[in-house]
Design an enzyme around this catalytic site. Sequence first.
Site, mmCIF file in Angstrom:
data_model
loop_
_atom_site.group_PDB
_atom_site.id
_atom_site.type_symbol
_atom_site.label_atom_id
_atom_site.label_comp_id
_atom_site.label_asym_id
_atom_site.label_seq_id
_atom_site.Cartn_x
_atom_site.Cartn_y
_atom_site.Cartn_z
ATOM 1 N N THR A 1 27.037 -0.085 23.316
ATOM 2 C CA THR A 1 27.856 1.065 22.924
ATOM 3 C C THR A 1 27.142 2.351 23.320
ATOM 4 O O THR A 1 26.233 2.320 24.165
ATOM 5 C CB THR A 1 28.173 1.009 21.407
ATOM 6 N N ASN A 2 27.546 3.495 22.774
ATOM 7 C CA ASN A 2 26.915 4.778 23.107
ATOM 8 C C ASN A 2 26.925 5.674 21.873
ATOM 9 O O ASN A 2 27.367 5.272 20.809
ATOM 10 C CB ASN A 2 27.644 5.428 24.293
ATOM 11 N N ARG A 3 26.439 6.894 22.029
ATOM 12 C CA ARG A 3 26.201 7.771 20.874
ATOM 13 C C ARG A 3 27.423 8.560 20.403
ATOM 14 O O ARG A 3 27.299 9.420 19.543
ATOM 15 C CB ARG A 3 25.113 8.798 21.227
#
Length: 215
Positions: free
Chosen positions: A21-23
């Site tokens: 995933t990412n931030r």
Amino acid sequence: MTILITAGPTREAIDPVRFLTNRSSGKMGYALARTAAEQGHRVILISGPTDLDVPDRVDFIPVESTMEMYAAVEHRIAKADVAIFAAAVADYRPAHVSEEKIKKTGGTMTLELVRNPDILGSARNQFAYQGVLVGFAAETEDLEENARSKLESKGCDLVVANDVSRKDIGFDVNDNEVLLVFPDRTEQPPKDTKQHLAHIILEHIIELTPVGGPN
Ligand code: PMT
């Protein structure tokens, strides 16, 4: 008007307990959804997993993966007068999703990734979308140049570009500083809260619609 908004991160499963995933917190996309709903627009919010409260009076479509977000957008975009792509979408996903939790074996492990579809890039061709199309550009260098190239290659009417190498703006903070890249000009509103910038961005977007434009 009906405004479709994508927001938040996507999750790409590796096995039943792990994902890539990412931030992205969803704050930028949700601020746009909240503002548009408060202005009386019908809002379809297609969101990856976030910790945020869903704004009142929006049609909320929760998704996890890029493929789910793609299907959700494909299914609904024809209804939208405006489509805004604020989600941080994974460009790649694991080639195989293990049904069992992957056990550790050797000292290294290689994960094979395959390309995800470009949802924004599919709007004009695969989805035959003819409404106002707004992309975001998350860049760490050459902000305006890269945003302009996304504007042209994806057939957007506006690209909202932010510098995601900065800690004070962009991912997972309350403020942002954006460049608004139009086909004929670029505007730079001052750094502000995402909530206030959402008003400014929407004001510019409404001007691009037949209802809000000069004719
Ligand atoms: O969620 P926050 O914590 O508030 O952070 C906000 C933000 C930084 C995530 C937001 O302002 C932002 O920049 N969103 C876009 C992030 C991104 O994925 O940018 P990109 O330059 O990689 O992608 C360009 C555009 O294509 C974006 O509109 C993206 O939604 C879209 N895209 C990208 C890849 C893909 N496979 N499908 C897409 O639709």
